[in-house]
Enzyme design. Structure first.
Site, PDB file in Angstrom:
ATOM      1  N   HIS A   1       0.855  -1.202  -0.024  1.00 20.80           N
ATOM      2  CA  HIS A   1       0.046   0.119   0.026  1.00 20.80           C
ATOM      3  C   HIS A   1       0.693   1.154   0.210  1.00 20.80           C
ATOM      4  CE1 HIS A   1       1.220  -0.274   4.312  1.00 20.80           C
ATOM      5  NE2 HIS A   1       0.691   0.833   4.450  1.00 20.80           N
TER       6      HIS A   1
HETATM    7  C1  UD1 Z   1      -1.331   5.091   6.557  1.00 19.28           C
HETATM    8  C2  UD1 Z   1       0.005   5.486   7.186  1.00 19.28           C
HETATM    9  C3  UD1 Z   1       0.939   4.480   6.954  1.00 19.28           C
HETATM   10  C4  UD1 Z   1       0.618   3.074   7.366  1.00 19.28           C
HETATM   11  C5  UD1 Z   1      -0.843   2.962   6.637  1.00 19.28           C
HETATM   12  C6  UD1 Z   1      -1.446   1.421   7.203  1.00 19.28           C
HETATM   13  C7  UD1 Z   1       0.632   7.920   7.399  1.00 19.28           C
HETATM   14  C8  UD1 Z   1       1.281   8.967   6.522  1.00 19.28           C
HETATM   15  N1  UD1 Z   1       0.439   6.602   6.712  1.00 19.28           N
HETATM   16  O1  UD1 Z   1      -1.326   5.281   5.299  1.00 19.28           O
HETATM   17  O2  UD1 Z   1       2.263   4.654   7.601  1.00 19.28           O
HETATM   18  O3  UD1 Z   1       1.309   2.061   7.048  1.00 19.28           O
HETATM   19  O4  UD1 Z   1      -1.912   4.095   7.171  1.00 19.28           O
HETATM   20  O5  UD1 Z   1      -2.767   1.247   6.697  1.00 19.28           O
HETATM   21  O6  UD1 Z   1      -0.048   8.238   8.323  1.00 19.28           O
HETATM   22  N2  UD1 Z   1      -8.860   5.200   3.286  1.00 19.28           N
HETATM   23  C9  UD1 Z   1     -10.004   4.495   3.348  1.00 19.28           C
HETATM   24  N3  UD1 Z   1     -10.351   4.253   4.759  1.00 19.28           N
HETATM   25  C10 UD1 Z   1      -9.940   4.464   5.602  1.00 19.28           C
HETATM   26  C11 UD1 Z   1      -8.664   5.158   5.714  1.00 19.28           C
HETATM   27  C12 UD1 Z   1      -7.904   5.464   4.589  1.00 19.28           C
HETATM   28  O7  UD1 Z   1     -10.793   4.317   2.306  1.00 19.28           O
HETATM   29  O8  UD1 Z   1     -10.477   4.023   6.630  1.00 19.28           O
HETATM   30  C13 UD1 Z   1      -8.107   5.846   2.070  1.00 19.28           C
HETATM   31  C14 UD1 Z   1      -8.101   7.402   2.136  1.00 19.28           C
HETATM   32  O9  UD1 Z   1      -9.106   7.980   1.692  1.00 19.28           O
HETATM   33  C15 UD1 Z   1      -6.880   7.445   1.198  1.00 19.28           C
HETATM   34  C16 UD1 Z   1      -6.207   6.302   1.419  1.00 19.28           C
HETATM   35  O10 UD1 Z   1      -7.161   5.094   1.787  1.00 19.28           O
HETATM   36  O11 UD1 Z   1      -7.251   7.655  -0.332  1.00 19.28           O
HETATM   37  C17 UD1 Z   1      -4.879   6.321   2.192  1.00 19.28           C
HETATM   38  O12 UD1 Z   1      -5.277   6.517   3.608  1.00 19.28           O
HETATM   39  P1  UD1 Z   1      -4.203   7.419   4.549  1.00 19.28           P
HETATM   40  O13 UD1 Z   1      -4.592   7.175   5.914  1.00 19.28           O
HETATM   41  O14 UD1 Z   1      -3.943   8.790   4.061  1.00 19.28           O
HETATM   42  O15 UD1 Z   1      -2.946   6.880   4.340  1.00 19.28           O
HETATM   43  P2  UD1 Z   1      -2.462   5.178   4.186  1.00 19.28           P
HETATM   44  O16 UD1 Z   1      -1.964   4.967   2.913  1.00 19.28           O
HETATM   45  O17 UD1 Z   1      -3.377   4.302   4.949  1.00 19.28           O
END
Ligand code: UD1
Length: 371
Positions: A214
């Protein structure tokens, strides 16, 4: 004396680190423990299911931040967390790991205590000192800045202490306590064994590889993603590859019109199901930080789809091999394992299930001495 401790959680990899600390802190009669969930992760599969699996109490405060750019996320978390600090005036704020919630709450705490008569709340960072030296990773920024702000720095492996000392952090702030995530792993091992996920996915022990991916560095650029997937699909001709897909990866697949026909994809898995899958996998391929450590603790071969790791003990002592994103390297290393040639590891110091106990004792003694 009565002390107030706030524990911050925000994203999936925080929950298994915060759970044992919450349990241990609650054993101290003199400490009131307050759990704050920023809401950085909000989907059932990335958040709620972990509360159930890890017996985490319902958060006392939920900030409901959700998705956004890094600055939006951090800014919103800071604004909302400052309100909690004003309301509670805690003695200590504990942050874990390296996600945006970790840095944002540490920074809000440091700003909150500026100019106050008493140096409070103190900031404790669990999983301090890890460095990938790759400033393009959002997590690296979060780690460096959180460590610069923290008063108590708890390290998981020897490189953590070395890095902090090199950066000029005084050794009396650093405590090598081991890996709190392994506390969760050990205490939920028996429960994870009972998971029915292998049956549900029609899998047999040691007969599949597990994949997670991811990181922006792997999934956000179309060419890189296609290149890695090409290698993974080749591996899938020799062994089943099971891939619980993170929302970020799902979004990029959709955006680039990519479909995978050879990988067995699933929803993101809960903690117990994932541990069952990892424990019984022939090997794991991942770009996650935590899974490199969990694989080492379980002695499962791990191929890390990154050029670097902030967790070098998993390579030096554990089962981890860095394979980067070159498809041929990934395929060659996977084929070796499939043919029965695998790296054996040993368990790093203090990955013994007692890390949370050590952390809480140090925090309590610190509060007693400084108040
Ligand atoms: C975050 C952490 C990363 C960790 C990962 C584990 C940061 C900078 N990154 O990255 O270190 O390894 O979590 O999962 O804090 N989204 C959903 N549902 C959710 C949460 C997110 O659909 O419950 C989507 C968001 O809209 C976005 C993407 O997933 O498009 C990324 O979410 P985000 O929390 O920004 O970062 P991660 O890539 O999950």
């Amino acid at each position: 004396m009565h002390y107030r401790a706030v524990i911050v959680i925000g994203a999936r990899p925080n929950f298994m680190k915060a759970a044992p600390i919450t349990t241990q802190l609650k054993r101290y009669d003199d400490i009131e423990t307050i759990l704050v969930h920023t809401g950085q992760h909000y989907d059932k599969e990335l958040s709620k299911v972990f509360f159930d699996d890890l017996n985490l109490p319902k958060p006392d405060y939920y900030l409901g931040i959700g998705s956004g750019s890094h600055s939006e996320q951090c800014g919103q978390i800071m604004i909302e967390f400052e309100k909690i600090l004003q309301e509670l005036d805690p003695d200590v704020v504990l942050v874990v790991g390296d996600v945006n919630s970790t840095l944002a709450c540490a920074l809000a705490t440091a700003k909150f205590r500026c100019g106050r008569p008493r140096y409070s709340p103190v900031i404790a960072h669990v999983e301090a000192g890890l460095r990938s030296n790759d400033w393009r990773m959002p997590e690296e920024i979060n780690r460096r800045l959180t460590d610069a702000l923290a008063d108590l720095l708890f390290t998981t492996e020897p490189s953590g202490q070395d890095n902090l000392i090199k950066e000029g952090i005084s050794s009396d702030r650093i405590y090598h306590v081991g890996n709190v995530m392994i506390d969760s792993l050990l205490s939920f091992k028996a429960q994870a064994e009972k998971s029915l996920i292998l049956k549900q996915l029609n899998l047999k022990e040691n007969d599949y590889a597990l994949l997670t991916m991811h990181r922006p560095g792997n999934v956000d650029k179309k060419n890189d993603l296609i290149n890695i997937l090409d290698g993974l699909e080749e591996i899938a001709r020799s062994i089943k590859v099971v891939f619980p897909v993170h929302p970020r990866t799902k979004k990029m697949f959709r955006q680039y019109g990519i479909e995978s026909h050879f990988l067995k994809t699933t929803q993101p898995l809960g903690y117990l199901d994932f541990m069952k899958m990892l424990t019984n996998a022939k090997f794991v391929m991942t770009d996650s930080g935590g899974i490199q450590e969990e694989a080492t603790a379980l002695n499962i071969p791990c191929l890390t789809l990154r050029e670097n790791t902030e967790r070098p003990v998993t390579v030096d002592q554990g089962t981890n091999i860095l394979v980067g994103k070159d498809r041929d390297v990934i395929v060659a290393q996977a084929m070796k394992i499939i043919k029965g040639v695998r790296k054996q590891g040993e368990i790093p110091e203090f990955w013994d299930g007692k890390t949370a106990q050590r952390i809480c004792k140090i925090v309590f003694n610190y509060l007693k001495v400084h108040n």
